[in-house]
Design a protein around this motif. Structure first.
Motif, short mmCIF file in Angstrom:
data_model
loop_
_atom_site.label_atom_id
_atom_site.label_comp_id
_atom_site.label_asym_id
_atom_site.label_seq_id
_atom_site.Cartn_x
_atom_site.Cartn_y
_atom_site.Cartn_z
N THR A 107 0.95 -1.29 -0.02
CA THR A 107 -0.04 0.04 -0.09
C THR A 107 0.83 1.32 0.09
N ALA B 130 2.34 1.86 -3.56
CA ALA B 130 1.65 2.24 -4.39
C ALA B 130 1.01 3.77 -4.14
N ARG B 131 1.06 4.19 -2.93
CA ARG B 131 0.70 5.44 -2.50
C ARG B 131 2.05 6.26 -3.01
N SER C 4 3.87 5.91 -5.52
CA SER C 4 3.88 6.19 -6.83
C SER C 4 2.71 6.75 -7.50
N ASP C 5 1.62 7.04 -6.70
CA ASP C 5 0.27 7.56 -7.07
C ASP C 5 0.55 9.24 -7.02
N ALA D 195 -1.49 11.58 -7.18
CA ALA D 195 -2.54 12.28 -6.36
C ALA D 195 -2.41 12.19 -4.94
N ALA D 196 -1.67 11.12 -4.54
CA ALA D 196 -1.35 11.01 -3.24
C ALA D 196 -0.41 12.15 -2.65
#
Length: 396
Positions: A370, A373-374, A376-377, A379-380
């Motif tokens: 998790t 993933a955050r 590489s996001d 938007a985060a």
């Protein structure tokens, strides 16, 4: 091995009276013959017939004879044949096991020879050549009691511990760790050392039960773990190959042999992961924070709180994750080695450790995935530390 078995079986048949040899061979499904041939040479009579049959028949005839009468050498050779294709206990491991007894007895509570007699028929086995003694028992008595000029290594190698079947080796290891050989801390310490050596070859000396309140042990194949072990290991090694992955490895290794210690490591693993991710996210924590507190802080960073989602199924799953973390903390407090067990505390079993470690590994992998993933996001909004450990710039 079959050639040697033929020789041993022919010798065993030749131990019978000459007039009984033809009937014994018939009973063992070997070819018939006349008494005169048997009287001429019992060994040649038996060996000739054994050379005429297949390896499978030699093994079957040997099993039948061993079922009728005790014969140590035949049983040993059968055991070695049966063990072909299974993980071996290497000569290196056997030498290391023997080294554990250098300068110490094989047993503290009973005489060494008494323990040896319970495992080897030394009264009927021949003394090593050259020797003035006829039996192995006389040889050991002379050189360990009367003269005391054999080391423990000499004794154990003379008994064949380097080349004996695994079954015989495992009987020896169970005997030297039995409560009538050693007791108390010395027994447990020896069992732990033996277990550590056996695990390199895929075996474990595990607690098998208790007799009169004292533990006794047996050798078993070491558990290979759950199907998820490899993927969890890969994820945690990529995340942090030193502290976090090392903690996971130790927890896996102790699931069967040290359940209490494995449960402690399961919780510590999750604490490590929470702290590492919080640090990478630029968040802080207090040294007094327990696992549930650390997880709550991390859940806010990773948006894992049930209230962060509207879909009921996700709320249920994330609520269950929080329950798992809290339950691991409670299991550790109740069953681990982190606190004194007291007289009435339940003793953890390998199944408890398996559950705790597997749950901790699954949760740790989920948290790391998790977080990755955050990061590489785009938007985060997270804060990642720079190479020196300082906080990097926030990404939009």
């Amino acid at each position: 091995m079959i050639k040697e078995l033929r020789q041993l079986l022919a010798s065993a048949i030749a131990d019978a009276k000459a007039y009984d040899v033809p009937g014994l061979c018939r009973r063992l499904n070997l070819a018939d013959g006349d008494d005169q041939e048997a009287f001429s040479s019992k060994f040649k009579y038996a060996h000739k017939r054994l050379m005429e049959v297949s390896a499978e028949q030699v093994v079957a005839s040997t099993r039948q004879l061993v079922a009728e009468e005790s014969h140590f050498q035949l049983s040993e050779q059968l055991a070695k044949i049966d063990e072909i294709g299974e993980p071996a206990v290497t000569t290196l491991t056997r030498r290391r096991l023997i080294a554990l007894f250098e300068g110490r007895p094989l047993a503290r509570e009973i005489d060494d020879l008494e323990l040896i007699r319970s495992l080897w028929p030394i009264a009927s086995l021949r003394a090593p050549h050259p020797s003035a003694e006829v039996s192995l028992e006389d040889y050991l008595h002379r050189h360990t009691i009367r003269n005391d000029d054999l080391t423990q290594r000499d004794v154990l190698e003379t008994l064949g511990l380097l080349t004996c079947s695994r079954a015989q080796l495992f009987k020896f290891l169970a005997a030297v760790t039995a409560p009538d050989a050693f007791s108390g801390a010395e027994q447990v310490e020896l069992a732990e050392k033996i277990d550590g050596l056996l695990r390199h070859d895929g075996y474990t000396l595990a607690l098998a039960g208790r007799v009169s309140g004292s533990p006794y042990y047996a050798v078993r194949p070491a558990p290979t773990g759950s199907p998820a072990d490899a993927s969890i290991s890969a994820t945690l090694a990529a995340f942090d190959p030193t502290q976090v992955h090392a903690r996971w490895t130790m927890a896996m290794e102790r699931r069967a042999s040290e359940p209490a210690g494995a449960i402690t490591l399961a919780r510590t693993l999750l604490e490590d992961v929470c702290k590492w991710i919080l640090h990478q996210a630029g968040e802080t924590w207090q040294e007094a924070d327990d696992l549930p507190a650390l997880y709550r802080k991390l859940a806010k960073v990773l948006k894992l709180a049930p209230d962060d989602h509207t879909e009921q199924v996700f709320k249920q799953i994330l609520g269950s994750c929080q329950s798992v973390v809290e339950s691991l903390g409670a299991l550790r407090n109740k069953l681990s080695d982190a606190h004194s067990p007291g007289p009435k505390r339940a003793r953890p079993q390998p199944r408890h450790a398996e559950l705790a470690v597997n749950l901790a590994g699954a949760m740790a992998t989920f948290l790391v995935a998790t977080w990755e993933a955050r990061k590489s996001d785009p938007a985060a909004r997270t804060t990642a530390p720079g190479p020196s450990g300082t906080a990097g710039q926030k990404s939009a």
